[in-house]
Design a protein around this motif. Structure first.
Motif, PDB file in Angstrom:
ATOM      1  N   ALA A 117       0.748  -1.435  -0.016  1.00  0.00           N
ATOM      2  CA  ALA A 117      -0.103  -0.543  -0.181  1.00  0.00           C
ATOM      3  C   ALA A 117       0.790   1.171  -0.148  1.00  0.00           C
ATOM      4  N   CYS A 118       2.119   0.776   0.419  1.00  0.00           N
ATOM      5  CA  CYS A 118       2.850   2.851   0.446  1.00  0.00           C
ATOM      6  C   CYS A 118       3.512   2.711  -0.698  1.00  0.00           C
ATOM      7  N   ALA A 119       4.245   1.482  -1.204  1.00  0.00           N
ATOM      8  CA  ALA A 119       3.956   1.838  -2.730  1.00  0.00           C
ATOM      9  C   ALA A 119       3.341   2.383  -3.851  1.00  0.00           C
ATOM     10  N   LEU A 120       2.443   1.848  -3.178  1.00  0.00           N
ATOM     11  CA  LEU A 120       0.500   2.189  -4.099  1.00  0.00           C
ATOM     12  C   LEU A 120       1.097   3.681  -3.896  1.00  0.00           C
ATOM     13  N   TYR A 121       1.234   4.119  -2.673  1.00  0.00           N
ATOM     14  CA  TYR A 121       0.994   5.841  -2.396  1.00  0.00           C
ATOM     15  C   TYR A 121       1.621   6.720  -3.066  1.00  0.00           C
ATOM     16  N   ALA A 122       3.578   6.447  -2.895  1.00  0.00           N
ATOM     17  CA  ALA A 122       4.358   6.551  -3.130  1.00  0.00           C
ATOM     18  C   ALA A 122       4.004   7.165  -4.908  1.00  0.00           C
ATOM     19  N   LYS A 123       3.796   5.885  -5.796  1.00  0.00           N
ATOM     20  CA  LYS A 123       3.444   5.875  -6.560  1.00  0.00           C
ATOM     21  C   LYS A 123       2.693   6.833  -7.548  1.00  0.00           C
ATOM     22  N   ASN A 124       1.611   6.716  -6.696  1.00  0.00           N
ATOM     23  CA  ASN A 124       0.319   7.804  -6.778  1.00  0.00           C
ATOM     24  C   ASN A 124       0.597   9.298  -5.912  1.00  0.00           C
ATOM     25  N   GLY A 125       1.518   9.814  -6.107  1.00  0.00           N
ATOM     26  CA  GLY A 125       2.608  11.051  -5.496  1.00  0.00           C
ATOM     27  C   GLY A 125       2.030  11.321  -4.349  1.00  0.00           C
ATOM     28  N   PHE A 126       1.635  10.775  -3.152  1.00  0.00           N
ATOM     29  CA  PHE A 126       1.667  11.029  -1.975  1.00  0.00           C
ATOM     30  C   PHE A 126       3.637  11.639  -1.230  1.00  0.00           C
ATOM     31  N   SER A 127       3.290  11.561  -0.582  1.00  0.00           N
ATOM     32  CA  SER A 127       4.612  12.223   0.908  1.00  0.00           C
ATOM     33  C   SER A 127       4.542  11.711   2.207  1.00  0.00           C
ATOM     34  N   LEU A 128       5.395  10.781   1.940  1.00  0.00           N
ATOM     35  CA  LEU A 128       5.352  10.637   3.863  1.00  0.00           C
ATOM     36  C   LEU A 128       5.669  11.798   4.852  1.00  0.00           C
ATOM     37  N   VAL A 129       4.843  12.002   5.268  1.00  0.00           N
ATOM     38  CA  VAL A 129       4.307  13.298   6.455  1.00  0.00           C
ATOM     39  C   VAL A 129       5.448  13.060   8.123  1.00  0.00           C
ATOM     40  N   SER A 130       4.849  12.086   8.204  1.00  0.00           N
ATOM     41  CA  SER A 130       5.531  11.518   9.497  1.00  0.00           C
ATOM     42  C   SER A 130       5.772  10.095  10.094  1.00  0.00           C
ATOM     43  N   SER A 131       5.947   9.936  10.580  1.00  0.00           N
ATOM     44  CA  SER A 131       6.424   8.164  11.124  1.00  0.00           C
ATOM     45  C   SER A 131       6.747   8.350  12.776  1.00  0.00           C
ATOM     46  N   THR A 132       6.105   7.890  12.846  1.00  0.00           N
ATOM     47  CA  THR A 132       5.325   7.588  14.756  1.00  0.00           C
ATOM     48  C   THR A 132       5.570   5.801  14.840  1.00  0.00           C
ATOM     49  N   PRO A 133       6.784   6.238  15.871  1.00  0.00           N
ATOM     50  CA  PRO A 133       6.110   4.155  16.627  1.00  0.00           C
ATOM     51  C   PRO A 133       4.859   4.245  17.869  1.00  0.00           C
ATOM     52  N   VAL A 134       4.273   3.559  17.359  1.00  0.00           N
ATOM     53  CA  VAL A 134       3.327   3.313  18.678  1.00  0.00           C
ATOM     54  C   VAL A 134       2.970   2.175  18.604  1.00  0.00           C
ATOM     55  N   THR A 135       2.578   1.768  19.929  1.00  0.00           N
ATOM     56  CA  THR A 135       1.975   0.187  19.850  1.00  0.00           C
ATOM     57  C   THR A 135      -0.118   0.541  20.243  1.00  0.00           C
ATOM     58  N   SER A 136      -0.607   0.042  19.239  1.00  0.00           N
ATOM     59  CA  SER A 136      -1.681   0.150  18.639  1.00  0.00           C
ATOM     60  C   SER A 136      -2.656  -1.211  18.358  1.00  0.00           C
ATOM     61  N   PHE A 137      -4.032  -1.690  18.791  1.00  0.00           N
ATOM     62  CA  PHE A 137      -4.849  -2.963  18.163  1.00  0.00           C
ATOM     63  C   PHE A 137      -3.311  -3.991  18.980  1.00  0.00           C
ATOM     64  N   GLY A 138      -2.555  -3.809  19.547  1.00  0.00           N
ATOM     65  CA  GLY A 138      -2.270  -5.527  20.358  1.00  0.00           C
ATOM     66  C   GLY A 138      -0.798  -5.304  19.618  1.00  0.00           C
ATOM     67  N   GLN A 139      -0.413  -4.188  19.178  1.00  0.00           N
ATOM     68  CA  GLN A 139       1.082  -4.718  18.348  1.00  0.00           C
ATOM     69  C   GLN A 139       1.931  -3.420  18.327  1.00  0.00           C
ATOM     70  N   ALA A 140       3.315  -3.587  18.912  1.00  0.00           N
ATOM     71  CA  ALA A 140       4.499  -2.378  18.348  1.00  0.00           C
ATOM     72  C   ALA A 140       4.336  -2.338  16.911  1.00  0.00           C
ATOM     73  N   LEU A 141       3.774  -0.869  16.147  1.00  0.00           N
ATOM     74  CA  LEU A 141       4.010  -0.679  14.593  1.00  0.00           C
ATOM     75  C   LEU A 141       4.450   0.797  14.982  1.00  0.00           C
ATOM     76  N   VAL A 142       4.952   1.292  13.275  1.00  0.00           N
ATOM     77  CA  VAL A 142       5.194   2.375  13.543  1.00  0.00           C
ATOM     78  C   VAL A 142       3.934   3.185  12.161  1.00  0.00           C
ATOM     79  N   GLU A 143       2.868   4.233  12.698  1.00  0.00           N
ATOM     80  CA  GLU A 143       2.270   4.750  11.984  1.00  0.00           C
ATOM     81  C   GLU A 143       2.755   5.995  11.390  1.00  0.00           C
ATOM     82  N   GLN A 144       1.794   6.089  10.116  1.00  0.00           N
ATOM     83  CA  GLN A 144       2.434   6.312   9.167  1.00  0.00           C
ATOM     84  C   GLN A 144       1.451   7.964   8.697  1.00  0.00           C
ATOM     85  N   HIS A 145       1.519   8.580   8.692  1.00  0.00           N
ATOM     86  CA  HIS A 145       0.653   9.974   8.417  1.00  0.00           C
ATOM     87  C   HIS A 145       1.111  10.308   6.115  1.00  0.00           C
TER      88      HIS A 145
END
Length: 164
Positions: free
Chosen positions: A131-159
């Motif tokens: 999905a991230c590759a598709l977003y980048a291919k379509n002109g989306f830019s990554l604004v931020s990445s934040t380590p979080v714990t969500s849904f019972g998992q350690a994740l990196v949220e991206q905006h």
């Protein structure tokens, strides 16, 4: 466009689709990433809110169908003045790699442009590499990445965001 994707119909989201969407999100993310039950609860609350309060002039959801089966979804909702938010973008595993994700994204961004939005934003996780590759291919830019714990998992949220 690939032959399978050409046979897919994008239909407007209806409340009858909610159970399927909640189940698919919950099952697919539990299996792929170990998400706990709170993810399905979140998806259901997003859909209920959409059903109760969305403005059809500037918010829409689509469900991809082929052969009587649902294959995926995407939603465009208002996130602020001139800002659209992409939500609940999902493809079942058998529908991935066939061009359907691009088709859904094109429908969502096209609607956002027609509705008068100038920008589109989305939230995802770093682990959703395709999905991230598709977003980048379509002109989306990554604004931020934040380590979080969500849904019972350690994740990196991206905006991600782009002009539309």
């Amino acid at each position: 466009m690939n032959q399978v994707s050409d046979q897919v119909t994008l239909k407007p989201y209806e409340p009858a689709d909610r159970g399927w969407l909640v189940a698919q999100h919950a099952q697919l993310y539990a299996k792929a990433e170990g998400f706990d039950d709170s993810f399905g609860v979140l998806v259901e609350s997003i859909l209920k809110e959409f059903e109760a309060a969305h403005d059809p002039a500037c918010e829409r959801g689509w469900v991809a169908w082929a052969g009587g089966q649902r294959l995926g979804s995407i939603f465009c909702v208002r996130a602020g003045e001139g800002l659209a938010k992409l939500r609940l973008f999902l493809l079942v595993p058998d529908a991935r790699g066939l061009g359907l994700g691009q088709r859904l994204l094109d429908a969502c961004m096209g609607f956002a442009r027609e509705a008068g939005y100038g920008r589109m934003t989305l939230w995802t996780h770093e682990s959703h590499e395709a999905a991230c590759a598709l977003y980048a291919k379509n002109g989306f830019s990554l604004v931020s990445s934040t380590p979080v714990t969500s849904f019972g998992q350690a994740l990196v949220e991206q905006h991600w965001e782009r002009q539309i």
